[in-house]
Design an enzyme around this catalytic site. Sequence first.
Site, PDB file in Angstrom:
ATOM      1  N   SER A 127      44.101  94.854 -51.173  1.00 53.84           N
ATOM      2  CA  SER A 127      44.268  95.720 -52.246  1.00 53.84           C
ATOM      3  C   SER A 127      42.886  95.825 -53.230  1.00 53.84           C
ATOM      4  CB  SER A 127      45.308  95.154 -53.243  1.00 53.84           C
ATOM      5  OG  SER A 127      45.536  95.881 -54.437  1.00 53.84           O
ATOM      6  N   TYR A 151      49.573  88.212 -58.262  1.00 55.82           N
ATOM      7  CA  TYR A 151      49.851  89.020 -56.912  1.00 55.82           C
ATOM      8  C   TYR A 151      48.385  89.288 -56.421  1.00 55.82           C
ATOM      9  CZ  TYR A 151      49.612  93.419 -54.257  1.00 55.82           C
ATOM     10  OH  TYR A 151      49.374  94.258 -53.384  1.00 55.82           O
ATOM     11  N   LYS A 155      46.281  88.177 -52.671  1.00 58.92           N
ATOM     12  CA  LYS A 155      45.661  88.981 -51.901  1.00 58.92           C
ATOM     13  C   LYS A 155      44.153  88.288 -51.540  1.00 58.92           C
ATOM     14  CE  LYS A 155      48.651  91.787 -50.745  1.00 58.92           C
ATOM     15  NZ  LYS A 155      49.090  92.254 -49.406  1.00 58.92           N
TER      16      LYS A 155
HETATM   17  P1  NAD Z   1      56.654  97.422 -49.570  1.00 59.62           P
HETATM   18  O1  NAD Z   1      57.478  96.428 -50.316  1.00 59.62           O
HETATM   19  O2  NAD Z   1      57.454  98.931 -49.397  1.00 59.62           O
HETATM   20  O3  NAD Z   1      56.704  96.817 -47.940  1.00 59.62           O
HETATM   21  C1  NAD Z   1      56.726  95.481 -47.845  1.00 59.62           C
HETATM   22  C2  NAD Z   1      57.508  94.982 -46.671  1.00 59.62           C
HETATM   23  O4  NAD Z   1      57.303  93.673 -46.228  1.00 59.62           O
HETATM   24  C3  NAD Z   1      58.946  95.255 -47.034  1.00 59.62           C
HETATM   25  O5  NAD Z   1      59.788  96.052 -46.037  1.00 59.62           O
HETATM   26  C4  NAD Z   1      59.535  94.000 -47.150  1.00 59.62           C
HETATM   27  O6  NAD Z   1      60.988  93.896 -46.911  1.00 59.62           O
HETATM   28  C5  NAD Z   1      58.550  93.122 -46.115  1.00 59.62           C
HETATM   29  N1  NAD Z   1      58.481  91.713 -46.415  1.00 59.62           N
HETATM   30  C6  NAD Z   1      57.985  91.164 -47.573  1.00 59.62           C
HETATM   31  N2  NAD Z   1      57.935  89.786 -47.674  1.00 59.62           N
HETATM   32  C7  NAD Z   1      58.580  89.690 -46.121  1.00 59.62           C
HETATM   33  C8  NAD Z   1      58.251  88.447 -45.478  1.00 59.62           C
HETATM   34  N3  NAD Z   1      58.252  87.235 -45.653  1.00 59.62           N
HETATM   35  N4  NAD Z   1      58.866  88.249 -44.042  1.00 59.62           N
HETATM   36  C9  NAD Z   1      59.115  89.649 -43.490  1.00 59.62           C
HETATM   37  N5  NAD Z   1      58.927  90.739 -44.067  1.00 59.62           N
HETATM   38  C10 NAD Z   1      58.728  90.598 -45.726  1.00 59.62           C
HETATM   39  O7  NAD Z   1      55.429  97.371 -49.921  1.00 59.62           O
HETATM   40  P2  NAD Z   1      54.221  98.492 -49.516  1.00 59.62           P
HETATM   41  O8  NAD Z   1      53.999  99.332 -50.602  1.00 59.62           O
HETATM   42  O9  NAD Z   1      54.762  99.112 -48.169  1.00 59.62           O
HETATM   43  O10 NAD Z   1      53.036  97.565 -49.408  1.00 59.62           O
HETATM   44  C11 NAD Z   1      52.791  97.262 -48.022  1.00 59.62           C
HETATM   45  C12 NAD Z   1      51.586  96.020 -48.309  1.00 59.62           C
HETATM   46  O11 NAD Z   1      50.477  96.894 -48.838  1.00 59.62           O
HETATM   47  C13 NAD Z   1      51.946  94.869 -49.182  1.00 59.62           C
HETATM   48  O12 NAD Z   1      51.367  93.900 -48.505  1.00 59.62           O
HETATM   49  C14 NAD Z   1      51.122  95.485 -50.360  1.00 59.62           C
HETATM   50  O13 NAD Z   1      50.733  94.107 -51.246  1.00 59.62           O
HETATM   51  C15 NAD Z   1      50.081  96.230 -49.835  1.00 59.62           C
HETATM   52  N6  NAD Z   1      49.406  97.129 -51.020  1.00 59.62           N
HETATM   53  C16 NAD Z   1      50.460  98.012 -51.275  1.00 59.62           C
HETATM   54  C17 NAD Z   1      49.864  99.132 -52.364  1.00 59.62           C
HETATM   55  C18 NAD Z   1      51.057  99.801 -53.135  1.00 59.62           C
HETATM   56  O14 NAD Z   1      50.402 100.564 -54.182  1.00 59.62           O
HETATM   57  N7  NAD Z   1      51.952 100.110 -52.335  1.00 59.62           N
HETATM   58  C19 NAD Z   1      48.481  98.816 -52.833  1.00 59.62           C
HETATM   59  C20 NAD Z   1      47.782  97.948 -52.323  1.00 59.62           C
HETATM   60  C21 NAD Z   1      48.341  96.957 -51.428  1.00 59.62           C
HETATM   61  C1  WQD Z   2      48.615 104.123 -62.281  1.00 62.19           C
HETATM   62  C2  WQD Z   2      48.388 104.359 -63.902  1.00 62.19           C
HETATM   63  C3  WQD Z   2      49.150 102.921 -65.741  1.00 62.19           C
HETATM   64  C4  WQD Z   2      53.386 103.593 -64.830  1.00 62.19           C
HETATM   65  C5  WQD Z   2      49.130  99.057 -59.075  1.00 62.19           C
HETATM   66  C6  WQD Z   2      49.052  97.560 -58.827  1.00 62.19           C
HETATM   67  C7  WQD Z   2      47.941  97.462 -57.696  1.00 62.19           C
HETATM   68  C8  WQD Z   2      48.369  98.282 -56.565  1.00 62.19           C
HETATM   69  C9  WQD Z   2      48.661  99.815 -56.959  1.00 62.19           C
HETATM   70  C10 WQD Z   2      49.301  96.958 -54.971  1.00 62.19           C
HETATM   71  C11 WQD Z   2      47.897 103.445 -64.796  1.00 62.19           C
HETATM   72  C12 WQD Z   2      49.802 104.315 -65.682  1.00 62.19           C
HETATM   73  C13 WQD Z   2      52.016 103.719 -64.870  1.00 62.19           C
HETATM   74  C14 WQD Z   2      54.127 104.208 -66.129  1.00 62.19           C
HETATM   75  C15 WQD Z   2      51.854 104.913 -66.949  1.00 62.19           C
HETATM   76  N1  WQD Z   2      49.423  97.708 -55.992  1.00 62.19           N
HETATM   77  N2  WQD Z   2      51.187 104.292 -65.816  1.00 62.19           N
HETATM   78  N3  WQD Z   2      53.272 104.672 -66.920  1.00 62.19           N
HETATM   79  O1  WQD Z   2      48.421  99.951 -62.015  1.00 62.19           O
HETATM   80  O2  WQD Z   2      46.737 101.337 -60.854  1.00 62.19           O
HETATM   81  O3  WQD Z   2      48.152  99.528 -59.670  1.00 62.19           O
HETATM   82  O4  WQD Z   2      49.686  99.723 -57.831  1.00 62.19           O
HETATM   83  O5  WQD Z   2      48.320  96.433 -54.517  1.00 62.19           O
HETATM   84  O6  WQD Z   2      47.689  96.140 -57.561  1.00 62.19           O
HETATM   85  O7  WQD Z   2      48.324  96.940 -59.898  1.00 62.19           O
HETATM   86  O8  WQD Z   2      49.126 101.634 -60.579  1.00 62.19           O
HETATM   87  O9  WQD Z   2      51.152 103.481 -60.551  1.00 62.19           O
HETATM   88  O10 WQD Z   2      51.283 101.370 -61.968  1.00 62.19           O
HETATM   89  O11 WQD Z   2      49.364 102.976 -62.735  1.00 62.19           O
HETATM   90  O12 WQD Z   2      51.232 105.721 -67.762  1.00 62.19           O
HETATM   91  O13 WQD Z   2      55.345 104.377 -66.289  1.00 62.19           O
HETATM   92  O14 WQD Z   2      49.495 104.940 -64.457  1.00 62.19           O
HETATM   93  O15 WQD Z   2      48.607 102.749 -66.967  1.00 62.19           O
HETATM   94  O16 WQD Z   2      46.898 103.920 -65.819  1.00 62.19           O
HETATM   95  P1  WQD Z   2      47.938 100.500 -60.825  1.00 62.19           P
HETATM   96  P2  WQD Z   2      50.236 102.346 -61.350  1.00 62.19           P
END
Ligand code: NAD
Ligand code: WQD
Length: 349
Positions: A127, A151, A155
Amino acid sequence: MDKHTVLVTGGAGYIGSHACLELLNAGYEVVVIDNLANSKTESIQRVQQITGKPLTFYQADIRDQQTLQSIFSQHSIATVMHFAGLKAVGESCQLPLDYYHNNVYGTLVLAAEMAKAGVRQLVFSSSATVYGESSEVQYSEHFPLGAINPYGRSKAMIEDILRDLAAADKINNNPAPWKIVLLRYFNPIGAHESGMIGEDPNGIPNNLMPYVAQVAIGKLPQLSVFGDDYPTRDGTGVRDYIHVVDLVKGHIKALQALTGAGFQQGGCRAYNLGTGQGYSVLEMVDAFQRVTGKTINYKIAPRRAGDLAECFANPELAAKELDWRAEKNLDDMVTDTWRWQSQNPNGYA
Ligand code: NAD
Ligand code: WQD
């Protein structure tokens, strides 16, 4: 030739389900392990419906060493795409042990079982949150790391562990070294163009786009815009939003790179997955209103703790080394978010 089989951890989740779809369409065999902590099997059903292809699903935890061992013995897995993890920043501050146990320990168990089974190709969901504070707002891979919440630190720790694994191969002269790609996602949004799979957050969404979509559909009354006094063009936070389908295509490119000449000596490399273009909160709200014709009721609220003013990717390394660039634009992201939300007002329920 046998098909290349990919084990997708977290394959029932938001990004993982889109990855399964793209892998099946590209001709890969897919095995999923997911404990359904944050997802439903309906996503898996729909992926099979859309592609017309089957996948194998195990409802299990990646920390369950015996199940992993049995999956690796039953399937000839070539590569693991590791999405499984907990991902809510706020919750990670309340429940740090759960986050470290699930994300860090889970990856340790997975990597150990991979090594035992001789599977050493891994694509990991990292991330942009691993980056530390920077005076520049466009982040390149060589920028210093310094996550600021449990979190993000989970990572960053996993990245360290995986880099150490690849480094150990060099010392040990391992003839079959680890090949690892760390993908640092910026802000994934949107959904598959079918409108059949998408993001289905539990409870009130933490992230901007799912929140806006739920205001548009009438499930939530009002969006709070967290801060309008940042040093950005309109005072609201700027982020690099990337379409989830572009994001998972980056995973396929990473997988191809792992099996190519550039990775013959093994190694662990990190790549940003973003568009390189930032949009502010108010620009996102405007785009949503323009594309969907819906009015988004919002108010300006105080800043949210831990938020940066501005953050977007330098995506050039992935372009150069993975031959990948995001192709979809903001209107595609909004259109596809809205198609998913309006066709599935209650998600997969
Ligand atoms: P999500 O929660 O929709 O998907 C994660 C999946 O992993 C879920 O289906 C959950 O049930 C499963 N899971 C969690 N812990 C588990 C375990 N111990 N064993 C088996 N399954 C498990 O999230 P997502 O948005 O699809 O994110 C996927 C990956 O990408 C995550 O690692 C997240 O940290 C990373 N990521 C997401 C974002 C984002 O904004 N969505 C941004 C950066 C990184
Ligand atoms: C985006 C913008 C908020 C909600 C997060 C995690 C990051 C990654 C992606 C996993 C910001 C603003 C948001 C609301 C708002 N996840 N906002 N009102 O914070 O960039 O990233 O998700 O790895 O680790 O921190 O994403 O969508 O929460 O926010 O004004 O109700 O929207 O302040 O500027 P963020 P976000």
